[in-house]
Design a protein around this motif. Structure first.
Motif, short mmCIF file in Angstrom:
data_model
loop_
_atom_site.label_atom_id
_atom_site.label_comp_id
_atom_site.label_asym_id
_atom_site.label_seq_id
_atom_site.Cartn_x
_atom_site.Cartn_y
_atom_site.Cartn_z
N GLU A 13 -10.51 -9.99 76.13
CA GLU A 13 -9.44 -9.20 75.52
C GLU A 13 -9.73 -8.95 74.04
O GLU A 13 -9.51 -7.84 73.54
CB GLU A 13 -8.10 -9.91 75.69
CG GLU A 13 -7.58 -9.89 77.11
CD GLU A 13 -6.33 -10.74 77.30
OE1 GLU A 13 -5.95 -11.48 76.37
OE2 GLU A 13 -5.75 -10.65 78.39
N ARG A 14 -10.23 -9.97 73.35
CA ARG A 14 -10.58 -9.80 71.94
C ARG A 14 -11.72 -8.79 71.77
O ARG A 14 -11.69 -7.95 70.88
CB ARG A 14 -10.99 -11.13 71.32
CG ARG A 14 -9.83 -12.05 71.08
CD ARG A 14 -10.28 -13.33 70.43
NE ARG A 14 -9.16 -14.24 70.28
CZ ARG A 14 -9.28 -15.53 70.07
NH1 ARG A 14 -10.48 -16.07 69.99
NH2 ARG A 14 -8.22 -16.29 69.93
N GLU A 15 -12.72 -8.90 72.63
CA GLU A 15 -13.84 -7.97 72.57
C GLU A 15 -13.38 -6.54 72.85
O GLU A 15 -13.80 -5.59 72.19
CB GLU A 15 -14.92 -8.39 73.58
CG GLU A 15 -16.13 -7.49 73.61
CD GLU A 15 -16.94 -7.52 72.32
OE1 GLU A 15 -17.68 -6.55 72.11
OE2 GLU A 15 -16.82 -8.46 71.54
N ARG A 18 -11.60 -5.26 69.79
CA ARG A 18 -12.56 -4.95 68.73
C ARG A 18 -13.26 -3.62 69.00
O ARG A 18 -13.40 -2.79 68.11
CB ARG A 18 -13.61 -6.07 68.62
CG ARG A 18 -14.59 -5.89 67.46
CD ARG A 18 -15.71 -6.91 67.49
NE ARG A 18 -16.54 -6.79 68.67
CZ ARG A 18 -17.50 -5.86 68.85
NH1 ARG A 18 -17.71 -4.96 67.93
NH2 ARG A 18 -18.22 -5.83 69.95
#
Length: 118
Positions: A13-15, A18
């Motif tokens: 999810e973070r990737e 980003r």
């Protein structure tokens, strides 16, 4: 096992977030060829290099505003966007100086058009 899956999901999810932010930034930069400075965590394009007061305030020279209220409204819109106090707290002194210079140009354009209107 489930904890590891949960951590992998969070990492994915973070990737994804980003990559989305990078894509939005790339699209913004392709639309605005000029360098930009940070204002309240968003990017604002630099003002045009011209000294034309209509262009600095985002007004149409071919169809000028009919009254002082329209000029004031255009000024307030640009002033809110470029005011030096609106620069992000993590901005460099150079970015703050650019914001201050941009605001001064907008203010002088407004004064010039306001005096012409009167």
């Amino acid at each position: 096992y489930f904890e590891r899956l949960k951590q992998e999901k969070v990492a994915l999810e973070r990737e994804s977030a980003r990559r989305k932010a990078e894509e939005e930034n790339r699209i913004f930069e392709s639309k605005h060829q000029q360098p930009a400075f940070i204002i309240k965590s968003r990017l604002a394009p630099l003002l045009p290099k011209t000294n034309d007061p209509f262009e600095l305030l985002g007004l149409d020279y071919q169809n000028p505003p009919e009254n002082a209220h329209d000029i004031r409204r255009a000024f307030l819109k640009m002033a809110k966007k470029y005011h030096p106090d609106a620069v992000a707290t993590d901005a460099t002194p150079e970015e703050r100086e650019k914001a201050s210079h941009s605001f001064a140009r907008i203010n002088s354009a407004y004064q010039l058009l306001k005096d012409k209107q009167e």
